[in-house]
Design an enzyme around this catalytic site. Structure first.
Site, PDB file in Angstrom:
ATOM      1  N   LYS A 476      40.334  41.846  46.746  1.00 38.49           N
ATOM      2  CA  LYS A 476      39.323  42.157  45.718  1.00 38.49           C
ATOM      3  C   LYS A 476      38.188  42.886  46.434  1.00 38.49           C
ATOM      4  CE  LYS A 476      36.215  39.770  42.466  1.00 38.49           C
ATOM      5  NZ  LYS A 476      35.823  38.443  41.981  1.00 38.49           N
ATOM      6  N   TRP A 477      38.018  44.163  46.132  1.00 37.61           N
ATOM      7  CA  TRP A 477      37.030  45.025  46.804  1.00 37.61           C
ATOM      8  C   TRP A 477      35.780  45.072  45.931  1.00 37.61           C
ATOM      9  CZ3 TRP A 477      38.317  49.040  50.764  1.00 37.61           C
ATOM     10  CH2 TRP A 477      37.229  49.866  51.063  1.00 37.61           C
ATOM     11  N   ASP A 478      34.769  44.338  46.360  1.00 36.38           N
ATOM     12  CA  ASP A 478      33.561  44.191  45.545  1.00 36.38           C
ATOM     13  C   ASP A 478      32.481  45.162  46.013  1.00 36.38           C
ATOM     14  OD1 ASP A 478      31.865  43.102  43.660  1.00 36.38           O
ATOM     15  OD2 ASP A 478      32.043  41.031  44.373  1.00 36.38           O
ATOM     16  N   MET A 479      31.440  45.329  45.212  1.00 31.07           N
ATOM     17  CA  MET A 479      30.306  46.224  45.531  1.00 31.07           C
ATOM     18  C   MET A 479      29.180  45.773  44.618  1.00 31.07           C
ATOM     19  SD  MET A 479      28.364  49.004  44.977  1.00 31.07           S
ATOM     20  CE  MET A 479      27.796  50.464  45.772  1.00 31.07           C
ATOM     21  N   ASN A 480      28.193  45.077  45.203  1.00 32.42           N
ATOM     22  CA  ASN A 480      27.279  44.325  44.349  1.00 32.42           C
ATOM     23  C   ASN A 480      25.856  44.844  44.222  1.00 32.42           C
ATOM     24  OD1 ASN A 480      28.726  42.046  43.172  1.00 32.42           O
ATOM     25  ND2 ASN A 480      29.225  41.593  45.296  1.00 32.42           N
ATOM     26  N   ASP A 548      31.936  40.147  34.917  1.00 30.45           N
ATOM     27  CA  ASP A 548      31.683  38.756  35.301  1.00 30.45           C
ATOM     28  C   ASP A 548      31.559  37.882  34.063  1.00 30.45           C
ATOM     29  OD1 ASP A 548      31.808  39.093  37.970  1.00 30.45           O
ATOM     30  OD2 ASP A 548      29.658  38.927  38.362  1.00 30.45           O
TER      31      ASP A 548
HETATM   32  C1  DGJ Z   1      30.458  39.717  41.999  1.00 32.64           C
HETATM   33  C2  DGJ Z   1      31.814  39.602  41.385  1.00 32.64           C
HETATM   34  O1  DGJ Z   1      31.839  40.215  40.142  1.00 32.64           O
HETATM   35  C3  DGJ Z   1      32.193  38.125  41.284  1.00 32.64           C
HETATM   36  O2  DGJ Z   1      33.428  38.006  40.658  1.00 32.64           O
HETATM   37  C4  DGJ Z   1      32.213  37.533  42.666  1.00 32.64           C
HETATM   38  O3  DGJ Z   1      33.241  38.096  43.414  1.00 32.64           O
HETATM   39  C5  DGJ Z   1      30.867  37.727  43.342  1.00 32.64           C
HETATM   40  N1  DGJ Z   1      30.466  39.102  43.306  1.00 32.64           N
HETATM   41  C6  DGJ Z   1      30.919  37.236  44.758  1.00 32.64           C
HETATM   42  O4  DGJ Z   1      29.783  37.509  45.448  1.00 32.64           O
END
Ligand code: DGJ
Length: 736
Positions: A476-480, A548
């Site tokens: 799962k490649w996230d970017m927050n 989310d």
């Molecule tokens: C944001 C993602 O949308 C969530 O599902 C989760 O992976 C968090 N980041 C983790 O920091």
């Protein structure tokens, strides 16, 4: 099919249901002639309606004044020559001139779909009757050439458009705006469809009347964003789900983008999209070329539904790549909402035991598995497993999961760095922004400068190590966070306007390299939920975390909007606990399951907290999903009723051979006085007799579509009904 006509002065592009025609007027100007329902040929008739002389008319050429840049429909504009509408290109020559006069130079018709250098795009497969037209225009003064590309995939009713700017002159040219295409229409009566939202409310469909002036839809967040999709629908006002004209434009791009639509004073419309020009510039040295992202145009005459199904098939089979493109996607559990950062190896294995018992196939270890990561303030960048939380490390965990017949997935967020980490100390200049000023934080983290080749290589090396460190089957490649401070220490001052696009190019390089090195890994994109759910990322990662927000009610709207363009196989859709962590709402387990099963299903909750009957329901539903997922993930989707049109909503998915179908029906708030609903099904074969397996009802496809299928009386708020139809081999069963 692409053909020349009238001694090469006209070119036609034909798909299954539409034709596109271009005219090279006076041997010089690229005039847009037609884009509409399929025509059987081309005539010598020039429609002069687009020219009207008045005091405002400027003529590009001294030798004749029967032609004006102000009103003609074009394929390419020449800045400064009298076309005052939104331009395809703006720039400045080394002499300081912003006037460019592009005239026709040559054209070429080629088999297949060409690559958009360094950028992802739709491709053709053997057997497709795909072809590409390249038209070249030139500006004599600067030596700047523009190549306009038109790729056609007739079976998908799809036209691909992009441009390349090539400097064949002796001096540099500064590009200040480089859109991917321009489309002029001779009429102006349109509704505009956009997919807008915010965090936890991504891609909600909005439709409004196009009004005079320029309407723009964009992102300047460095990512395609939660707020606006790089998509625009141009619909006839009467267009509905099943009828009417719908043109969908999707930009294959993951960074700052812009869509503009101008309704002019002359009853015409100009549409354009591409990289956002705000803050953007690109210095093109002699001998260099610049490619724009690809825009995908899908034209349907079968309403929004027709547009959707073309996009779905195209994205699923001609944009997504990797071994997983055509493979059924595993049912997964993600530990995020079950534990957040607070877990031990033992917690994970307890969850894994429960997951195995209900039939889950993949266990995803989310954020918090690496050192110094007990909350979101630190740790990103130092990608070492946390042996305190995970005694035995990732490899031992993956083996323990395999013993439970679960594959292992891992969360990563490669593009980010937390302050105070070793990476940050060693490479303070690898961060985007002005270090002498206070750097803007988002989720207490900073953004790595992916425009810098050393950063790209570091990420490729680091994640090659991480992905090889255990038996990892999914990532799962996230970017927050969003990006704002576009300053790259790698680039000289005169090239800082290139930073945002170079970031995206760098990201694509890293993604391409890693997905090619690990073809067995199923990659899922994520950006704080669905903040970068776009065609650019899907070209590398065939699925995406939709949002989310996993509340059943919110998800009906989010998934409905998302489905306008993106196939269900790409749409990560998980059942979570109640009260819902994002909106605090409680709905029944059946309802939540019913919503999440209309997508790429998974679980995002602490299975240990479920009661025994709840576990039984979950387990039964998972076996049902596994049986029906080939239809759900790879069938043709029909929206039957939008959640925006009342408390009831409904959709169905039909297998490509039309032998099987699944119907999902939902009611949010119940109304005791309503008669039980009857749903008009879609997409069935009228002559096939279908059996609904649960109720035993049987009817011909035409009856199910025109007379309708009666849904059982709902029980109360948040009701769901799922029906499965198979070809009825034994017509003696109960008739409707
Ligand atoms: C944001 C993602 O949308 C969530 O599902 C989760 O992976 C968090 N980041 C983790 O920091």
């Amino acid at each position: 099919m692409i053909k020349e006509h009238l001694q090469g002065s006209c070119i036609s592009i034909d798909a299954k249901s539409w034709s596109y025609q271009i005219e090279i007027r006076h041997g010089k100007y690229l005039v847009h002639r037609y884009f509409g329902k399929k025509l059987s040929g081309i005539s010598e008739l020039h429609q002069k309606r687009s020219f009207k002389k008045n005091y405002g008319t400027i003529h590009p050429d001294r030798t004749f004044n029967e032609f004006s840049f102000e009103t003609e429909l074009f394929e390419l504009t020449s800045p400064g020559k009298g076309d005052y509408r939104i331009p395809l290109f703006n720039g400045r020559s080394s002499k300081g001139s912003s006037v460019f006069s592009f005239t026709y130079d040559s054209h070429e018709i080629m088999e297949g779909i060409l690559d958009v250098h360094g950028l992802p795009g739709v491709y053709a497969e053997e057997g497709d009757s795909a072809s590409t037209l390249k038209i070249t225009c030139r500006d004599e003064d600067s030596g700047l050439y523009v190549h306009l590309y038109y790729g056609v995939l007739p079976e998908f009713d799809t036209l691909l458009r992009w441009c390349c700017f090539e400097n064949r002159g002796t001096d540099p040219v500064s590009i200040e705006r480089a859109m991917s295409f321009l489309l002029d229409t001779p009429e102006d009566n349109f509704d505009v469809l956009t997919l807008q939202g915010a965090y936890a409310r991504e891609r909600t469909a909005q439709r409004h009347r196009l009004t005079g002036g320029i309407s723009s839809f964009s992102s300047l967040r460095g990512i395609s964003s939660h707020h606006m999709q790089p998509f625009l629908g141009m619909l006839s006002p009467e267009t509905g789900e099943n009828s009417g004209s719908a043109l969908g434009v999707l930009l294959v791009y993951s960074g700052n983008f812009l869509f503009e639509v101008e309704k002019t004073a002359y009853g015409t419309v100009r549409i354009t999209s591409g990289i956002h020009n705000q803050g953007f510039s690109w210095l093109l040295e002699p001998g260099e070329s610049f490619f724009t992202p690809q825009a995908v145009l899908v034209q349907s005459y079968e309403g929004l539904g027709g547009m959707t199904r073309s996009f779905h098939r195209l994205i699923r089979t001609r944009l997504c790549r990797t071994d997983h493109r055509d493979a059924q996607r595993p049912v997964l559990i993600n530990n995020w909402e079950a534990t957040y950062f607070d877990f031990t190896r033992n917690d994970l294995l307890e969850l894994a035991d429960e997951a195995h018992n209900v039939g889950i196939e993949l266990f995803v270890l989310d954020d918090g598995w690496f050192t110094n990561r007990s909350d979101d303030t630190t740790g990103l960048g130092d990608w070492q497993e946390d042996r305190k939380k995970l005694s035995g490390g990732l490899q031992e965990l993956s083996q323990d999961l395999l013993k439970r017949k679960l594959k292992m997935g891992l969360w990563v967020e490669p593009e980010m760095v937390s302050p105070g980490t070793q990476l940050m100390q060693e490479h303070p200049d690898w961060v985007l922004g002005y270090p002498e000023k206070e750097l803007t934080m988002g989720r207490t983290q900073l953004v790595l400068d992916l425009a810098h080749p050393d950063v790209q290589q570091h990420l490729i090396d680091t994640f090659t190590r991480v992905f090889s460190s255990a038996d990892i089957s999914y990532v799962k490649w996230d970017m927050n966070r969003c990006i704002g401070e576009w300053r790259s220490a790698y680039l000289p001052p005169e090239r800082q306007g290139e930073a945002s696009h170079r970031y995206v190019l760098g990201l694509y390089r890293v993604m391409k390299e890693l997905t090619e090195r690990f073809p067995h890994i199923l990659f899922e994109g994520c950006a704080g939920g669905g903040g970068r759910y776009d065609a650019g990322i899907l070209a590398f990662m065939p699925q995406y975390w939709t949002s989310d927000n996993t509340d059943g009610v919110s998800r009906l709207f989010i998934q409905h909007g998302t489905s306008m363009v993106y196939p269900l196989s790409t749409m990560g859709s998980h059942v979570s606990e109640v009260p819902n962590h994002q909106v605090g709402r409680s709905t029944s387990l059946d309802f939540r399951l019913g919503v999440s099963m209309a997508g790429n299903f998974g679980c995002e909750l602490d299975l240990r907290k479920l009661t025994k009957p709840e576990k039984q329901v979950l387990s039964k539903q998972i076996s049902w999903y596994k049986r029906w997922r080939p239809v759900i993930q790879f069938g043709d989707m029909y929206r039957l009723k939008s959640p925006a049109d009342g408390e009831d909503s409904s959709l169905m998915i039909v297998s490509p051979d039309k032998h099987k179908a699944v119907l999902f029906w939902y009611r949010r708030l119940h109304d005791a006085s309503l008669l039980p609903p009857v749903i008009h099904l879609s997409g069935l074969d009228p002559s096939i007799r279908y059996l609904e397996e649960r109720t035993g009802a049987s009817a011909l496809g035409d009856e199910l579509m025109h007379r309708g299928f009666p849904v059982e009386e709902p029980e109360g708020d948040f009701s769901v009904r799922i029906y499965q139809f198979v070809q009825d081999e034994n017509s003696a069963s109960r008739k409707l």
